[in-house]
Every structure is written in C-alpha cells, then in structure tokens.
Write a protein that holds these residues in place. Sequence first.
Motif, PDB file in Angstrom:
ATOM      1  N   GLN A 114      -0.688  99.599  76.335  1.00 44.74           N
ATOM      2  CA  GLN A 114      -0.928  98.183  76.734  1.00 44.74           C
ATOM      3  C   GLN A 114      -2.034  97.710  77.590  1.00 44.74           C
ATOM      4  N   ALA A 115      -2.248  98.628  78.436  1.00 40.39           N
ATOM      5  CA  ALA A 115      -3.490  98.342  79.336  1.00 40.39           C
ATOM      6  C   ALA A 115      -4.861  98.510  78.389  1.00 40.39           C
ATOM      7  N   ALA A 116      -4.838  99.328  77.734  1.00 40.87           N
ATOM      8  CA  ALA A 116      -5.873  99.592  76.787  1.00 40.87           C
ATOM      9  C   ALA A 116      -6.135  98.134  75.766  1.00 40.87           C
ATOM     10  N   SER A 117      -5.068  97.830  75.265  1.00 40.89           N
ATOM     11  CA  SER A 117      -5.254  96.371  74.702  1.00 40.89           C
ATOM     12  C   SER A 117      -5.744  95.150  75.477  1.00 40.89           C
ATOM     13  N   LEU A 118      -5.276  95.286  76.527  1.00 39.67           N
ATOM     14  CA  LEU A 118      -5.681  94.073  77.624  1.00 39.67           C
ATOM     15  C   LEU A 118      -7.206  94.358  77.783  1.00 39.67           C
ATOM     16  N   PHE A 119      -7.520  95.637  77.963  1.00 38.46           N
ATOM     17  CA  PHE A 119      -8.984  95.904  78.322  1.00 38.46           C
ATOM     18  C   PHE A 119      -9.938  95.283  77.289  1.00 38.46           C
ATOM     19  N   LYS A 120      -9.525  95.727  75.962  1.00 39.52           N
ATOM     20  CA  LYS A 120     -10.195  95.190  74.707  1.00 39.52           C
ATOM     21  C   LYS A 120     -10.400  93.788  74.634  1.00 39.52           C
ATOM     22  N   GLU A 121      -9.127  93.106  75.017  1.00 38.69           N
ATOM     23  CA  GLU A 121      -9.324  91.686  74.888  1.00 38.69           C
ATOM     24  C   GLU A 121     -10.071  90.873  76.201  1.00 38.69           C
ATOM     25  N   TYR A 122     -10.027  91.746  77.223  1.00 39.68           N
ATOM     26  CA  TYR A 122     -10.976  91.481  78.435  1.00 39.68           C
ATOM     27  C   TYR A 122     -12.553  91.682  78.042  1.00 39.68           C
ATOM     28  N   GLN A 123     -12.660  92.488  77.247  1.00 42.21           N
ATOM     29  CA  GLN A 123     -14.303  92.719  76.628  1.00 42.21           C
ATOM     30  C   GLN A 123     -14.674  91.748  75.895  1.00 42.21           C
ATOM     31  N   GLU A 124     -13.741  91.288  74.875  1.00 38.73           N
ATOM     32  CA  GLU A 124     -14.052  90.333  73.906  1.00 38.73           C
ATOM     33  C   GLU A 124     -14.272  89.187  74.503  1.00 38.73           C
ATOM     34  N   ASN A 125     -13.521  88.620  75.562  1.00 33.48           N
ATOM     35  CA  ASN A 125     -13.841  87.259  76.289  1.00 33.48           C
ATOM     36  C   ASN A 125     -15.083  87.493  77.108  1.00 33.48           C
ATOM     37  N   PHE A 126     -15.533  88.620  77.583  1.00 35.89           N
ATOM     38  CA  PHE A 126     -16.860  88.581  78.394  1.00 35.89           C
ATOM     39  C   PHE A 126     -17.776  88.626  77.236  1.00 35.89           C
ATOM     40  N   ALA A 127     -17.895  89.448  76.073  1.00 37.86           N
ATOM     41  CA  ALA A 127     -18.652  89.375  75.068  1.00 37.86           C
ATOM     42  C   ALA A 127     -18.951  87.946  74.543  1.00 37.86           C
TER      43      ALA A 127
ATOM     44  N   PHE B  95     -20.773  85.376  77.476  1.00 38.15           N
ATOM     45  CA  PHE B  95     -22.143  85.867  78.055  1.00 38.15           C
ATOM     46  C   PHE B  95     -23.108  86.084  76.892  1.00 38.15           C
ATOM     47  N   ASP B  96     -22.477  86.128  75.437  1.00 38.34           N
ATOM     48  CA  ASP B  96     -23.207  86.371  74.322  1.00 38.34           C
ATOM     49  C   ASP B  96     -23.693  87.919  74.425  1.00 38.34           C
ATOM     50  N   THR B  97     -23.007  88.781  75.025  1.00 41.51           N
ATOM     51  CA  THR B  97     -23.443  90.280  74.986  1.00 41.51           C
ATOM     52  C   THR B  97     -22.393  91.105  74.393  1.00 41.51           C
ATOM     53  N   PRO B  98     -22.499  91.434  73.138  1.00 41.10           N
ATOM     54  CA  PRO B  98     -21.370  92.352  72.164  1.00 41.10           C
ATOM     55  C   PRO B  98     -21.221  93.740  72.945  1.00 41.10           C
ATOM     56  N   PHE B  99     -20.288  94.191  72.907  1.00 41.26           N
ATOM     57  CA  PHE B  99     -20.126  95.618  73.034  1.00 41.26           C
ATOM     58  C   PHE B  99     -20.119  96.442  71.961  1.00 41.26           C
TER      59      PHE B  99
END
Length: 351
Positions: A271-284, A287-291
């Motif tokens: 569940q935390a991993a899924s939240l982190f992936k969502e957090y990454q996508e919002n950041f990307a 800031f137009d910075t894909p991971f």
Amino acid sequence: MFFHQDATFEQLSIHRVGNKAQDEFYVLSDTPIDIAQDEVLPDLLMQYFMKPFGKANEVYRFYHPNDDLQLNEVYYFAKQYFEAKIPFHEMSQQLAKHLYEVSEHPKIKAGELYVVALKNVQLEGEEHDAIGIFKSENKEAYLKVYPNAGGFDLDYEQEAININKLDKGVVVVKTEEEEGYKVLVVDQTNQSEAVYWKDDFLKIKARNDNFQQTGNLLKVYKNFVNDKLDESFELESADKIDLLNRSMNYFKTKETFDQGEFEEEVIGNPQAASLFKEYQENFAEEFDTPFQSNFEIASPAVKKMTASYKSVLKLDKNFHIYVHGKRDYIESGFDEERGLHYYKLYFENES
C-alpha cells in the motif's frame, strides 16, 4: 555541488539591454572591460556574480523545441566561443542582441548585461571553463560616510547596484556539449514576466541523466516519508528515520536502481509502495521530470543528498538521538506517572 572559490575571470564585457516593447534600445560596448590591474574589483564581482550559485541545486541543459540544439541562440554562441570560432566580445554582443529580441513583455526592466569568461569553476567534482551571463535590473540608493576636516561628511549614490542581490544569472559550463552543456540558473524575480529569462532567452530544461534521476528520487522519497505517509499510516519519528536510513543504505550499496526492488526492500509495504508511485507521478507531472524505473545510481548525487537525510530524534531541547539503524532496538512509550513520553534504547557495547 558548485564551487567558484578557485575560479578566475578571463574576460568581462558589459552592455545595456532595454525593453523592446517599450521602444527602448540596446547599447553595445566597443571593447571588454579591463579589470586585471584592479586589486579589489575582481573579488567584488566574483561575490556578486557567483555567490548565489552556491545554492543552485538544479542542473539544466539547453534545448530547442525542434530538437536542433544549433537553433538555440545562447547554446550556439557559447559553442562558437568555446571552439574559438568567435571572439569573446563579439559573442557577448550577440547575446545582448538576443536578450533584447526576447524582452517583449511590457514589465521587463531594462538593465546591464554582464558576460564573463571563467576558468576553474567546479561542478560535481570536476573543474571546467565556463561562461557567465548576468543581468542587473534593480538599483538602490547607497549612503557613503567619510572623514572630513576632523569630522565626517555624507554623500550618496542614487542608482547603485547591491552586490548581494543578483537579479538574473546563468553559468554555462563547458562540459557535455552534445547533451546541451551543464547550465546553472539564478532568477531572483518571481513575477510572471520573469519566465522570459529561462524560457525565451535561455530555452533550458532540467537535466534528466543518472545524476538527476538519483537526486530526484532521493529528494522525492524523503518528502514522501516526511509529508505523505502520515496521511495513511501511523508512524513514529523513529519509523520515518528508519525508512530514510534504509533508502540511503540502498543507494549507497547498489550500483543500479530498480523500482520494484526498492519498493520491496526499502518500503516493504504494497500500500505504501502504491502511494509512493502516485507521489512520484505527481512530482513528475508538476516539474516535467519523468522518473525511470531503472537507472545507474550516481554516487556524487547520493553524497550530495546525504546531508539532507536527517537521522536525529530531537526530544524537547534536552536530547538528540542519532539513529543509524536497528529500528527494533528502539522502543517508545508514555509514562503515566510522570506524564512524559520516553524512548528505550537497547545496545550491546558502549563506545
């Protein structure tokens, strides 16, 4: 990390650039400025131009919407100078003309444009030549007090420049030419019209190599642990420190980042991993910075982020507990009799 302490000025040219929308013009100087014989001015200029870049964390690259770097004017003229195909002063004049052409917003302020050739700037552990481009837009009044006839006299300078307040600046570092150089930017003006410096004059975008991927991942994960996890999980400060320590240990011991492996070994909760992936996508997206899900870990970026990964439990103003591992050796609770929280630490040896 950027260092300028060993850098020196090779050449300096100054021009004035007006606002094209206001029918102001540009004024080009005929020759560079000779500051070699002045013992004070070079140090003052170095402080004015370079000191703000000590806090510049983002590294950019030149680009062009048509994917042809040669169409990016600042990149083109910098490259011509680095390859000795154009004299320094002529390059500075071309840059001033280009800045004038993009100064079309009615609120853009006129100002002096300084172009300098630099030796021995250090970026990410390596020394390089560089070009610095700086613009001063805001002037201030300064008082001058000096001795006179057994007392003091007072004078002022109405349109003076504060050397502690650089308005705009860019350092183009002579490395990785084919990728668009390494570029550092300072822009102290936050108005909407100020985007012309980055978007129209420079045309730059955030670098997205292994160094940037490593730094961004560590930065985003730290923010995720400190700011986001509390919304879904009840975590003590020691738990957060443990998560940060595990992530830093991962980056220090692995050669390659793997998203799935990181989520399993470091986060350890689907569940935390899924939240982190969502957090990454919002950041990307913001800031137009894909991971990337896999990339080679850049050790200099890990070293740079280590200092910001705090592993300290601060208890009132009395105690600091430094936690480097062994989360299961720490217990916390509440003492009903004293009405105070407590931590209990287990250890094998006292050093």
